[in-house]
Design an enzyme around this catalytic site. Structure first.
Site, short mmCIF file in Angstrom:
data_model
loop_
_atom_site.label_atom_id
_atom_site.label_comp_id
_atom_site.label_asym_id
_atom_site.label_seq_id
_atom_site.Cartn_x
_atom_site.Cartn_y
_atom_site.Cartn_z
N SER A 161 0.87 -1.01 -0.15
CA SER A 161 -0.08 -0.12 -0.18
C SER A 161 0.74 1.16 -0.10
O SER A 161 1.61 1.56 0.93
CB SER A 161 -0.82 0.06 1.15
OG SER A 161 -1.60 1.32 1.35
N HIS B 96 -1.37 -1.08 -4.46
CA HIS B 96 -2.60 -0.83 -3.73
C HIS B 96 -2.60 0.74 -3.22
O HIS B 96 -1.68 1.08 -2.63
CB HIS B 96 -2.58 -1.53 -2.08
CG HIS B 96 -3.98 -1.45 -1.65
ND1 HIS B 96 -4.96 -2.03 -1.94
CD2 HIS B 96 -4.42 -0.59 -0.62
CE1 HIS B 96 -6.12 -1.57 -1.06
NE2 HIS B 96 -5.60 -0.51 -0.34
N ASP C 269 -4.88 3.80 -2.02
CA ASP C 269 -5.76 4.18 -1.11
C ASP C 269 -6.38 5.68 -1.44
O ASP C 269 -5.49 6.61 -1.12
CB ASP C 269 -5.46 4.24 0.29
CG ASP C 269 -5.07 2.88 0.87
OD1 ASP C 269 -6.07 2.01 0.73
OD2 ASP C 269 -4.03 2.38 1.18
N MET D 82 -8.68 8.50 -0.47
CA MET D 82 -9.45 9.36 0.83
C MET D 82 -9.82 10.46 0.50
O MET D 82 -8.99 11.23 -0.02
CB MET D 82 -8.63 9.08 2.00
CG MET D 82 -8.03 7.48 2.38
SD MET D 82 -7.16 7.77 3.80
CE MET D 82 -6.54 5.79 3.78
N HIS E 131 -8.28 1.56 -3.79
CA HIS E 131 -9.48 1.47 -3.08
C HIS E 131 -10.05 2.60 -2.81
O HIS E 131 -9.16 3.47 -1.88
CB HIS E 131 -8.45 0.69 -1.74
CG HIS E 131 -9.25 0.61 -0.41
ND1 HIS E 131 -8.64 0.54 0.83
CD2 HIS E 131 -10.60 0.60 -0.11
CE1 HIS E 131 -9.70 0.39 1.66
NE2 HIS E 131 -10.63 0.56 1.13
N MET F 45 -12.02 5.14 -0.74
CA MET F 45 -12.53 5.50 0.61
C MET F 45 -13.49 6.80 0.50
O MET F 45 -12.89 7.71 1.00
CB MET F 45 -11.77 5.20 1.82
CG MET F 45 -11.14 3.97 2.15
SD MET F 45 -9.76 3.69 2.81
CE MET F 45 -8.63 3.73 1.57
N MET G 257 -11.98 -5.19 5.58
CA MET G 257 -11.23 -4.05 6.27
C MET G 257 -10.97 -4.82 7.45
O MET G 257 -11.69 -5.20 8.47
CB MET G 257 -11.63 -2.96 6.43
CG MET G 257 -12.08 -2.02 5.08
SD MET G 257 -10.30 -1.88 4.32
CE MET G 257 -9.12 -1.00 5.64
N GLY H 238 -8.83 4.73 7.04
CA GLY H 238 -8.36 5.89 7.09
C GLY H 238 -6.83 6.02 7.36
O GLY H 238 -6.19 7.15 6.94
N GLY I 214 -0.75 1.71 9.64
CA GLY I 214 -0.19 1.46 10.86
C GLY I 214 -1.04 1.09 12.12
O GLY I 214 -0.59 1.22 13.43
N ASP J 175 -7.10 -5.97 4.30
CA ASP J 175 -6.40 -4.82 4.24
C ASP J 175 -6.41 -4.20 5.55
O ASP J 175 -7.48 -3.82 6.36
CB ASP J 175 -7.07 -3.84 3.41
CG ASP J 175 -6.59 -2.40 3.24
OD1 ASP J 175 -5.57 -2.29 3.93
OD2 ASP J 175 -6.82 -1.59 2.52
N GLY J 176 -5.07 -3.99 6.38
CA GLY J 176 -5.09 -3.32 7.62
C GLY J 176 -4.47 -4.35 8.78
O GLY J 176 -4.88 -5.30 9.13
N GLY J 177 -3.36 -3.65 9.23
CA GLY J 177 -2.70 -4.25 10.25
C GLY J 177 -2.05 -5.81 10.06
O GLY J 177 -1.84 -6.62 10.85
N GLY K 167 0.90 -2.20 4.38
CA GLY K 167 1.35 -0.69 3.80
C GLY K 167 2.63 -0.53 5.03
O GLY K 167 3.84 -0.81 4.43
N SER K 168 2.31 -0.37 6.08
CA SER K 168 3.76 -0.04 7.21
C SER K 168 4.43 -1.15 7.19
O SER K 168 5.78 -0.95 7.30
CB SER K 168 2.98 0.46 8.63
OG SER K 168 2.00 -0.55 8.85
#
Ligand code: DX5
Ligand code: ZN
Length: 221
Positions: A9, A34, A36, A38, A67, A69, A138, A143, A146, A176-178, A198-199
């Site tokens: 991401s 990916h 994002d 927003m 993606h 959002m 998700m 939003g 990390g 997606d996420g964490g 991502g992170s």
């Protein structure tokens, strides 16, 4: 060997060195990039729009996984397709006519994806799963990069996997996420076949090396 796509991401990339960062993950074998989008309304953060995605398009031939959002995604999907999006994913919570929008995205020649926030049950996809090319679960509230993985997401992935296997086996299940090295195996075992990171990739000091490691870990599940 499980076929899994790794989707770095760019939200966590360093945009002052974006060409270099994209080249690193691209050469390391990342299947998707990916992106994002927003709007500061659907989520409390703002990123970029079609202009930036169109410029980035020149830097890689990999699948552009957009993606959205944003509220009223139906107003913008055409612009994102023109900018070079290969997959366009919008949020179930952001539009009253999800089935119409899925069909419209397909008519533009892109893969149509739908995303569920953590509070939205997988059951909401029951009547539209045939129209989906991708389902994005998700595993954080959208939003920001990390954030911590919400454990319940594993059960949602299993539920989505069962629905997809029964009704539309070619549909891609993405998470997606964490997600990082510590829970990559868990999400793949739960049925995810596209993994956004991502992170854990861009915060690692060596995005290319981390992408390679994640790809081999995922393939070994
Ligand atoms: C969050 C975005 C994610 C984000 C994930 O709303 O949709 O794609 O980049 O970041 P990590 O992998 O750091 O949780
Ligand atoms: Zn995302």
């Amino acid at each position: 060997m499980t076929q899994v796509a790794i989707a770095p991401s760019l939200l966590s990339a360093d945009f002052s060195r974006i060409a270099e960062q994209i080249a690193e993950v691209d050469e390391a074998g990342a299947e998707y990039l990916h992106l994002d989008v927003m709007d500061g309304r659907f989520v409390p953060n703002i990123t970029w729009g079609p202009k930036i995605i169109g410029d980035l398009r020149h830097l890689s031939a990999k699948t552009f996984d957009c993606h959205l959002m944003i509220v009223e995604p139906e107003r913008y999907v055409g612009d994102f397709r023109k900018a070079g999006a290969d997959i366009i994913t919008f949020h179930y919570e952001a539009t009253p006519h999800a089935q119409r929008l899925l069909t419209h995205i397909r008519s533009l020649g892109a893969k149509a994806g739908i995303s569920l926030c953590p509070q939205t049950p997988v059951a909401m996809l029951q009547d539209i799963i045939d129209d989906c090319d991708l389902v994005l679960i998700m595993s954080v509230n959208p939003g920001f990069g990390g954030q911590k993985f919400i454990p319940r997401s594993l059960e949602k992935l299993r539920e989505a996997r069962a629905l997809i296997d029964a009704r539309n086996p070619s549909c891609i299940l993405e998470v997606d996420g964490g997600v990082g090295e510590e829970n990559l195996r868990d999400v793949v075992e739960a049925g995810a076949r596209a993994i956004v990171m991502g992170s854990s990739i861009f915060g690692s000091g060596s995005p290319g090396e981390t992408t390679r490691r994640m790809r081999s870990l995922a393939a070994g599940v």
